[in-house]
Design a protein around this motif. Structure first.
Motif, PDB file in Angstrom:
ATOM      1  N   GLY A 119     -12.687 -11.192 -70.903  1.00  0.00           N
ATOM      2  CA  GLY A 119     -11.231 -11.328 -70.924  1.00  0.00           C
ATOM      3  C   GLY A 119     -10.679 -11.779 -69.586  1.00  0.00           C
ATOM      4  O   GLY A 119      -9.855 -12.694 -69.504  1.00  0.00           O
ATOM      5  N   TRP A 120     -11.146 -11.158 -68.521  1.00  0.00           N
ATOM      6  CA  TRP A 120     -10.687 -11.514 -67.178  1.00  0.00           C
ATOM      7  C   TRP A 120     -11.075 -12.949 -66.843  1.00  0.00           C
ATOM      8  O   TRP A 120     -10.281 -13.719 -66.307  1.00  0.00           O
ATOM      9  N   GLY A 121     -12.311 -13.307 -67.153  1.00  0.00           N
ATOM     10  CA  GLY A 121     -12.769 -14.660 -66.865  1.00  0.00           C
ATOM     11  C   GLY A 121     -12.024 -15.713 -67.666  1.00  0.00           C
ATOM     12  O   GLY A 121     -11.736 -16.800 -67.154  1.00  0.00           O
ATOM     13  N   LEU A 122     -11.701 -15.415 -68.922  1.00  0.00           N
ATOM     14  CA  LEU A 122     -10.924 -16.366 -69.715  1.00  0.00           C
ATOM     15  C   LEU A 122      -9.520 -16.545 -69.151  1.00  0.00           C
ATOM     16  O   LEU A 122      -8.985 -17.655 -69.149  1.00  0.00           O
ATOM     17  N   LEU A 123      -8.926 -15.476 -68.659  1.00  0.00           N
ATOM     18  CA  LEU A 123      -7.615 -15.609 -68.024  1.00  0.00           C
ATOM     19  C   LEU A 123      -7.699 -16.468 -66.763  1.00  0.00           C
ATOM     20  O   LEU A 123      -6.758 -17.168 -66.422  1.00  0.00           O
ATOM     21  N   ARG A 124      -8.827 -16.418 -66.090  1.00  0.00           N
ATOM     22  CA  ARG A 124      -9.044 -17.224 -64.884  1.00  0.00           C
ATOM     23  C   ARG A 124      -9.592 -18.610 -65.222  1.00  0.00           C
ATOM     24  O   ARG A 124      -9.847 -19.392 -64.327  1.00  0.00           O
ATOM     25  N   MET A 125      -9.809 -18.878 -66.532  1.00  0.00           N
ATOM     26  CA  MET A 125     -10.305 -20.159 -67.028  1.00  0.00           C
ATOM     27  C   MET A 125     -11.701 -20.491 -66.478  1.00  0.00           C
ATOM     28  O   MET A 125     -11.997 -21.623 -66.129  1.00  0.00           O
ATOM     29  N   ALA A 126     -12.554 -19.485 -66.424  1.00  0.00           N
ATOM     30  CA  ALA A 126     -13.928 -19.673 -65.955  1.00  0.00           C
ATOM     31  C   ALA A 126     -14.811 -20.095 -67.126  1.00  0.00           C
ATOM     32  O   ALA A 126     -14.774 -19.476 -68.190  1.00  0.00           O
ATOM     33  N   ASN A 127     -15.606 -21.138 -66.908  1.00  0.00           N
ATOM     34  CA  ASN A 127     -16.468 -21.640 -67.974  1.00  0.00           C
ATOM     35  C   ASN A 127     -17.543 -20.617 -68.341  1.00  0.00           C
ATOM     36  O   ASN A 127     -17.932 -20.502 -69.498  1.00  0.00           O
ATOM     37  N   ARG A 128     -18.019 -19.850 -67.367  1.00  0.00           N
ATOM     38  CA  ARG A 128     -19.008 -18.801 -67.663  1.00  0.00           C
ATOM     39  C   ARG A 128     -18.430 -17.753 -68.602  1.00  0.00           C
ATOM     40  O   ARG A 128     -19.134 -17.220 -69.457  1.00  0.00           O
ATOM     41  N   ALA A 129     -17.163 -17.448 -68.433  1.00  0.00           N
ATOM     42  CA  ALA A 129     -16.513 -16.472 -69.314  1.00  0.00           C
ATOM     43  C   ALA A 129     -16.396 -17.023 -70.729  1.00  0.00           C
ATOM     44  O   ALA A 129     -16.478 -16.273 -71.699  1.00  0.00           O
ATOM     45  N   ARG A 130     -16.219 -18.333 -70.845  1.00  0.00           N
ATOM     46  CA  ARG A 130     -16.182 -18.944 -72.178  1.00  0.00           C
ATOM     47  C   ARG A 130     -17.512 -18.723 -72.884  1.00  0.00           C
ATOM     48  O   ARG A 130     -17.551 -18.327 -74.047  1.00  0.00           O
ATOM     49  N   TRP A 131     -18.609 -18.918 -72.170  1.00  0.00           N
ATOM     50  CA  TRP A 131     -19.930 -18.708 -72.773  1.00  0.00           C
ATOM     51  C   TRP A 131     -20.184 -17.235 -73.069  1.00  0.00           C
ATOM     52  O   TRP A 131     -20.799 -16.889 -74.072  1.00  0.00           O
ATOM     53  N   LEU A 132     -19.703 -16.344 -72.194  1.00  0.00           N
ATOM     54  CA  LEU A 132     -19.833 -14.907 -72.453  1.00  0.00           C
ATOM     55  C   LEU A 132     -19.032 -14.518 -73.694  1.00  0.00           C
ATOM     56  O   LEU A 132     -19.509 -13.746 -74.536  1.00  0.00           O
ATOM     57  N   ALA A 133     -17.836 -15.063 -73.828  1.00  0.00           N
ATOM     58  CA  ALA A 133     -17.009 -14.772 -75.003  1.00  0.00           C
ATOM     59  C   ALA A 133     -17.679 -15.284 -76.280  1.00  0.00           C
ATOM     60  O   ALA A 133     -17.638 -14.620 -77.318  1.00  0.00           O
ATOM     61  N   ILE A 134     -18.318 -16.431 -76.193  1.00  0.00           N
ATOM     62  CA  ILE A 134     -19.044 -16.955 -77.351  1.00  0.00           C
ATOM     63  C   ILE A 134     -20.210 -16.026 -77.701  1.00  0.00           C
ATOM     64  O   ILE A 134     -20.449 -15.721 -78.873  1.00  0.00           O
ATOM     65  N   ALA A 135     -20.931 -15.558 -76.684  1.00  0.00           N
ATOM     66  CA  ALA A 135     -22.051 -14.644 -76.933  1.00  0.00           C
ATOM     67  C   ALA A 135     -21.561 -13.337 -77.564  1.00  0.00           C
ATOM     68  O   ALA A 135     -22.177 -12.825 -78.508  1.00  0.00           O
ATOM     69  N   LEU A 136     -20.456 -12.794 -77.074  1.00  0.00           N
ATOM     70  CA  LEU A 136     -19.899 -11.574 -77.667  1.00  0.00           C
ATOM     71  C   LEU A 136     -19.419 -11.823 -79.100  1.00  0.00           C
ATOM     72  O   LEU A 136     -19.541 -10.955 -79.963  1.00  0.00           O
ATOM     73  N   ALA A 137     -18.883 -13.007 -79.341  1.00  0.00           N
ATOM     74  CA  ALA A 137     -18.445 -13.351 -80.703  1.00  0.00           C
ATOM     75  C   ALA A 137     -19.648 -13.449 -81.641  1.00  0.00           C
ATOM     76  O   ALA A 137     -19.559 -13.053 -82.802  1.00  0.00           O
ATOM     77  N   ILE A 138     -20.761 -13.957 -81.139  1.00  0.00           N
ATOM     78  CA  ILE A 138     -21.977 -14.028 -81.961  1.00  0.00           C
ATOM     79  C   ILE A 138     -22.436 -12.617 -82.316  1.00  0.00           C
ATOM     80  O   ILE A 138     -22.825 -12.349 -83.457  1.00  0.00           O
ATOM     81  N   ILE A 139     -22.378 -11.697 -81.356  1.00  0.00           N
ATOM     82  CA  ILE A 139     -22.744 -10.312 -81.632  1.00  0.00           C
ATOM     83  C   ILE A 139     -21.809  -9.712 -82.682  1.00  0.00           C
ATOM     84  O   ILE A 139     -22.237  -8.973 -83.572  1.00  0.00           O
ATOM     85  N   SER A 140     -20.523 -10.048 -82.608  1.00  0.00           N
ATOM     86  CA  SER A 140     -19.557  -9.463 -83.549  1.00  0.00           C
ATOM     87  C   SER A 140     -19.721  -9.991 -84.968  1.00  0.00           C
ATOM     88  O   SER A 140     -19.165  -9.415 -85.908  1.00  0.00           O
ATOM     89  N   LEU A 141     -20.484 -11.066 -85.143  1.00  0.00           N
ATOM     90  CA  LEU A 141     -20.683 -11.611 -86.488  1.00  0.00           C
ATOM     91  C   LEU A 141     -21.360 -10.616 -87.428  1.00  0.00           C
ATOM     92  O   LEU A 141     -21.181 -10.696 -88.637  1.00  0.00           O
ATOM     93  N   ILE A 142     -22.117  -9.665 -86.872  1.00  0.00           N
ATOM     94  CA  ILE A 142     -22.820  -8.701 -87.729  1.00  0.00           C
ATOM     95  C   ILE A 142     -21.892  -7.634 -88.297  1.00  0.00           C
ATOM     96  O   ILE A 142     -22.262  -6.938 -89.234  1.00  0.00           O
ATOM     97  N   PHE A 143     -20.682  -7.508 -87.756  1.00  0.00           N
ATOM     98  CA  PHE A 143     -19.745  -6.483 -88.213  1.00  0.00           C
ATOM     99  C   PHE A 143     -18.869  -7.041 -89.327  1.00  0.00           C
ATOM    100  O   PHE A 143     -17.696  -7.349 -89.141  1.00  0.00           O
ATOM    101  N   PHE A 144     -19.473  -7.141 -90.517  1.00  0.00           N
ATOM    102  CA  PHE A 144     -18.837  -7.738 -91.686  1.00  0.00           C
ATOM    103  C   PHE A 144     -17.747  -6.825 -92.224  1.00  0.00           C
ATOM    104  O   PHE A 144     -17.938  -5.609 -92.218  1.00  0.00           O
TER     105      PHE A 144
END
Length: 130
Positions: A77-102
């Motif tokens: 969240g902090w990295g996305l507010l700062r527009m960091a590209n690494r945070a974008r990839w971290l957010a994508i990875a967390l979103a992939i993990i959340s896919l299992i919570f149907f």
């Protein structure tokens, strides 16, 4: 003569995803408190010997996993507010993990992955990261 340099603006969707991850972190921390408060006390009270050991190890693992996910959500969240590209990839990875919570996690995770992989969102974040 002055040159006006236009700062790249943060897309509203990126801000929304950042706020979402802050809310996820809050709920993860509440869950961690619940792990400590509710089951831990009853396990200590009613279990003895090896049952107590394995129960505490299992709950400790759950507590640690919850705290790690909360920390990662805060960083994303902090990295996305700062527009960091690494945070974008971290957010994508967390979103992939959340896919299992149907079904809710799957829907939200898919939307986050789709949005953060869109060309205009990627370009905006990469431009701001330079």
């Amino acid at each position: 003569m002055t040159v006006d340099v236009k700062q790249p603006t943060r897309p509203d969707g990126v801000t929304t995803i950042a706020v979402y991850y802050f809310l996820v972190a809050i709920f993860d921390l509440i869950g961690a408190c619940a792990i400590v408060a509710i089951p831990m006390a009853s396990i200590i009270q009613f279990n003895r010997g090896s049952d107590l050991y394995f129960s505490l190890v299992g709950l400790s693992f759950g507590l640690l996993a919850t705290l790690i996910l909360a920390a990662l959500a805060i960083v994303a969240g902090w990295g996305l507010l700062r527009m960091a590209n690494r945070a974008r990839w971290l957010a994508i990875a967390l979103a992939i993990i959340s896919l299992i919570f149907f079904p809710i996690g799957t829907i939200i995770g898919a939307i986050i992955i789709w949005y953060l992989l869109k060309a205009d969102t990627r370009e905006a974040i990469e431009a701001a990261s330079l």
